[in-house]
Design a protein around this motif. Structure first.
Motif, PDB file in Angstrom:
ATOM      1  N   ASP A  12     -38.628 -47.992  12.670  1.00 28.88           N
ATOM      2  CA  ASP A  12     -37.255 -48.442  12.932  1.00 28.88           C
ATOM      3  C   ASP A  12     -36.886 -49.636  12.053  1.00 28.88           C
ATOM      4  O   ASP A  12     -35.775 -49.707  11.527  1.00 28.88           O
ATOM      5  CB  ASP A  12     -37.068 -48.806  14.409  1.00 28.88           C
ATOM      6  CG  ASP A  12     -37.006 -47.584  15.315  1.00 28.88           C
ATOM      7  OD1 ASP A  12     -36.779 -46.461  14.808  1.00 28.88           O
ATOM      8  OD2 ASP A  12     -37.196 -47.749  16.537  1.00 28.88           O
ATOM      9  N   GLU A  13     -37.808 -50.579  11.915  1.00 26.10           N
ATOM     10  CA  GLU A  13     -37.556 -51.738  11.047  1.00 26.10           C
ATOM     11  C   GLU A  13     -37.361 -51.289   9.604  1.00 26.10           C
ATOM     12  O   GLU A  13     -36.481 -51.789   8.904  1.00 26.10           O
ATOM     13  CB  GLU A  13     -38.713 -52.739  11.128  1.00 26.10           C
ATOM     14  CG  GLU A  13     -38.781 -53.465  12.444  1.00 26.10           C
ATOM     15  CD  GLU A  13     -40.075 -54.235  12.645  1.00 26.10           C
ATOM     16  OE1 GLU A  13     -40.075 -55.149  13.492  1.00 26.10           O
ATOM     17  OE2 GLU A  13     -41.087 -53.938  11.971  1.00 26.10           O
ATOM     18  N   GLN A  16     -33.852 -49.712   9.056  1.00 22.65           N
ATOM     19  CA  GLN A  16     -32.810 -50.742   8.999  1.00 22.65           C
ATOM     20  C   GLN A  16     -32.921 -51.548   7.710  1.00 22.65           C
ATOM     21  O   GLN A  16     -31.921 -51.871   7.067  1.00 22.65           O
ATOM     22  CB  GLN A  16     -32.913 -51.665  10.210  1.00 22.65           C
ATOM     23  CG  GLN A  16     -31.846 -52.738  10.240  1.00 22.65           C
ATOM     24  CD  GLN A  16     -31.951 -53.628  11.459  1.00 22.65           C
ATOM     25  OE1 GLN A  16     -33.009 -53.760  12.066  1.00 22.65           O
ATOM     26  NE2 GLN A  16     -30.854 -54.259  11.808  1.00 22.65           N
ATOM     27  N   THR A  19     -31.294 -50.085   4.364  1.00 20.95           N
ATOM     28  CA  THR A  19     -29.864 -50.338   4.182  1.00 20.95           C
ATOM     29  C   THR A  19     -29.614 -51.799   3.823  1.00 20.95           C
ATOM     30  O   THR A  19     -28.861 -52.100   2.895  1.00 20.95           O
ATOM     31  CB  THR A  19     -29.094 -49.975   5.470  1.00 20.95           C
ATOM     32  OG1 THR A  19     -29.339 -48.594   5.764  1.00 20.95           O
ATOM     33  CG2 THR A  19     -27.610 -50.217   5.302  1.00 20.95           C
ATOM     34  N   THR A  20     -30.266 -52.693   4.528  1.00 22.95           N
ATOM     35  CA  THR A  20     -30.065 -54.126   4.297  1.00 22.95           C
ATOM     36  C   THR A  20     -30.481 -54.530   2.892  1.00 22.95           C
ATOM     37  O   THR A  20     -29.728 -55.199   2.179  1.00 22.95           O
ATOM     38  CB  THR A  20     -30.867 -54.946   5.336  1.00 22.95           C
ATOM     39  OG1 THR A  20     -30.426 -54.581   6.644  1.00 22.95           O
ATOM     40  CG2 THR A  20     -30.683 -56.434   5.126  1.00 22.95           C
TER      41      THR A  20
END
Length: 158
Positions: A12-13, A16, A19-20
């Motif tokens: 999950d990290e 995310q 994209t970041t």
């Protein structure tokens, strides 16, 4: 020194972070005048996909989450144990960042030390990175942490 450890990113990290990091990297490239704004985020995503073809499972890659003493995530780092230009025995730090709400607390220095230790434990003898010239805070941190300038690119607006 501020208490901080690193652990592998979770799926999950990682999702995310993809994209970041692409958004942040694209903005830095556009601000530096290296890329046009149009299509910059997709270009960053594409470049990262080439560097991380197997995502979290990409061999010889450290994708780390920094956690404070309570176990809360406060930052991240990405290290390739193989230098992008083939320098022998030199890893490359592609990304290191302390999340905005946690800055100014000593986590940057602690995260850099933890990343260096994780890299050292793989047997690689040196760690290299790039830093944008406008990032005085990072330049100061790296200099005071023992990093030397090995190349320097300069530009003058005409």
């Amino acid at each position: 020194m501020t208490a901080l450890t690193v652990r592998p990113m979770t799926p999950d990290e990682y999702a995310q972070w993809q994209t970041t990091i692409a958004t942040e990297y694209a903005a830095e490239q556009v601000a530096a005048g290296r890329w046009a704004a149009d299509g910059a985020v997709q270009r960053a995503l594409d470049e990262n996909a080439e560097l991380l073809p197997d995502g979290l499972q990409t061999p010889r890659t450290l994708l780390l989450t920094a956690v404070d003493a309570a176990g809360a995530p406060v930052g991240r780092a990405w290290v390739s144990l193989d230098h992008p230009r083939g320098a022998p025995d030199v890893a490359f730090l592609y990304d290191i960042e302390v999340a905005e709400p946690h800055r100014g607390k000593g986590y940057g220095r602690a995260l850099l030390a933890a990343v260096e230790q994780a890299t050292r434990e793989t047997g690689v003898g040196a760690l290299e990175l790039n830093v944008f010239g406008h990032n005085a805070t990072a330049i100061s941190l790296y200099g005071s942490s023992g990093y030397d300038v090995v190349t320097q690119q300069m530009r003058k607006a005409l």
